[in-house]
Design an enzyme around this catalytic site. Structure first.
Site, short mmCIF file in Angstrom:
data_model
loop_
_atom_site.label_atom_id
_atom_site.label_comp_id
_atom_site.label_asym_id
_atom_site.label_seq_id
_atom_site.Cartn_x
_atom_site.Cartn_y
_atom_site.Cartn_z
N ASP A 40 0.85 -1.20 0.00
CA ASP A 40 0.00 0.00 0.00
C ASP A 40 0.89 1.25 0.00
O ASP A 40 1.90 1.30 0.69
CB ASP A 40 -0.92 -0.01 1.23
CG ASP A 40 -2.07 0.98 1.10
OD1 ASP A 40 -3.22 0.52 1.00
OD2 ASP A 40 -1.81 2.20 1.09
N ASN A 98 -12.97 -3.32 2.26
CA ASN A 98 -13.93 -2.23 2.38
C ASN A 98 -14.90 -2.26 1.20
O ASN A 98 -14.50 -2.55 0.07
CB ASN A 98 -13.20 -0.88 2.39
CG ASN A 98 -12.28 -0.75 3.59
OD1 ASN A 98 -12.65 -1.13 4.69
ND2 ASN A 98 -11.08 -0.23 3.38
N HIS A 111 -10.34 -5.28 -3.59
CA HIS A 111 -9.02 -5.54 -3.02
C HIS A 111 -9.15 -5.91 -1.56
O HIS A 111 -10.06 -5.45 -0.87
CB HIS A 111 -8.08 -4.33 -3.17
CG HIS A 111 -8.68 -3.05 -2.68
ND1 HIS A 111 -9.56 -2.31 -3.44
CD2 HIS A 111 -8.53 -2.38 -1.51
CE1 HIS A 111 -9.92 -1.23 -2.75
NE2 HIS A 111 -9.32 -1.25 -1.57
P1 5GP Z 1 -9.85 1.34 0.11
O1 5GP Z 1 -10.27 2.45 1.02
O2 5GP Z 1 -10.39 1.51 -1.29
O3 5GP Z 1 -10.16 0.00 0.69
O4 5GP Z 1 -8.29 1.41 0.08
C1 5GP Z 1 -7.53 1.80 -1.04
C2 5GP Z 1 -6.07 1.70 -0.66
O5 5GP Z 1 -5.31 1.88 -1.84
C3 5GP Z 1 -5.61 2.76 0.35
O6 5GP Z 1 -5.06 2.09 1.48
C4 5GP Z 1 -4.56 3.56 -0.42
O7 5GP Z 1 -3.48 3.96 0.37
C5 5GP Z 1 -4.14 2.61 -1.53
N1 5GP Z 1 -3.71 3.24 -2.76
C6 5GP Z 1 -4.36 4.22 -3.44
N2 5GP Z 1 -3.69 4.54 -4.56
C7 5GP Z 1 -2.61 3.73 -4.59
C8 5GP Z 1 -1.53 3.59 -5.52
O8 5GP Z 1 -1.44 4.27 -6.54
N3 5GP Z 1 -0.59 2.65 -5.23
C9 5GP Z 1 -0.67 1.88 -4.11
N4 5GP Z 1 0.31 0.99 -3.93
N5 5GP Z 1 -1.66 1.99 -3.21
C10 5GP Z 1 -2.62 2.91 -3.46
#
Ligand code: 5GP
Length: 126
Positions: A40, A98, A111
């Protein structure tokens, strides 16, 4: 950032779709036929890996309803392999997925967050 509407159609321009196509780099942890895992970008724990299936599914709801048994099985197996390879089974870890507004999903490609490396406390806060 605005939370994902889990019923929306799949957006091929979402950030994880771009990572899957290799258009945006990631810090890759694991890849097989069914799953890609990478660190992440804003880790919330010493180990914070995102595991995504390779198919085009917006949310856990979409994935669990529409993915084939092979895709679901392959994805679940991959999560287990990654956790074992990272040495997380003995100390323990947390899986988090989530969904939608209440779940706080931001990226519209399903994810799983695989977190560990310290005691994560009890469940949910905030
Ligand atoms: P969600 O809230 O959708 O479950 O979590 C999305 C996750 O994706 C977050 O923890 C955020 O830090 C991560 N994230 C968002 N954009 C990127 C990216 O470009 N690269 C990586 N490695 N993680 C990302």
């Amino acid at each position: 950032m605005e939370a994902v509407d889990a019923s929306q159609p799949y957006d091929r321009d979402n950030i994880f779709a771009k990572i899957l196509r290799g258009e945006i780099p990631c810090d890759k942890v694991y890849e097989d036929e069914f799953a890609l895992a990478f660190n992440d970008i804003a880790p919330q724990a010493p180990v914070h890996v995102l595991v995504i299936p390779k198919g085009e599914y917006v949310s856990w709801d979409d994935f669990s309803a529409k993915a084939s048994d092979a895709e679901v099985g392959g994805f679940v197996r991959a999560v287990g392999i990654i956790a074992r390879e990272l040495g997380l089974v003995e100390p323990g870890y947390r899986l988090l997925c989530n969904l939608g507004a209440d779940g706080g999903q931001i990226v519209p490609h399903v994810h799983v967050h695989l977190c560990g490396g310290k005691s994560l406390g009890r469940m949910i806060s905030g």
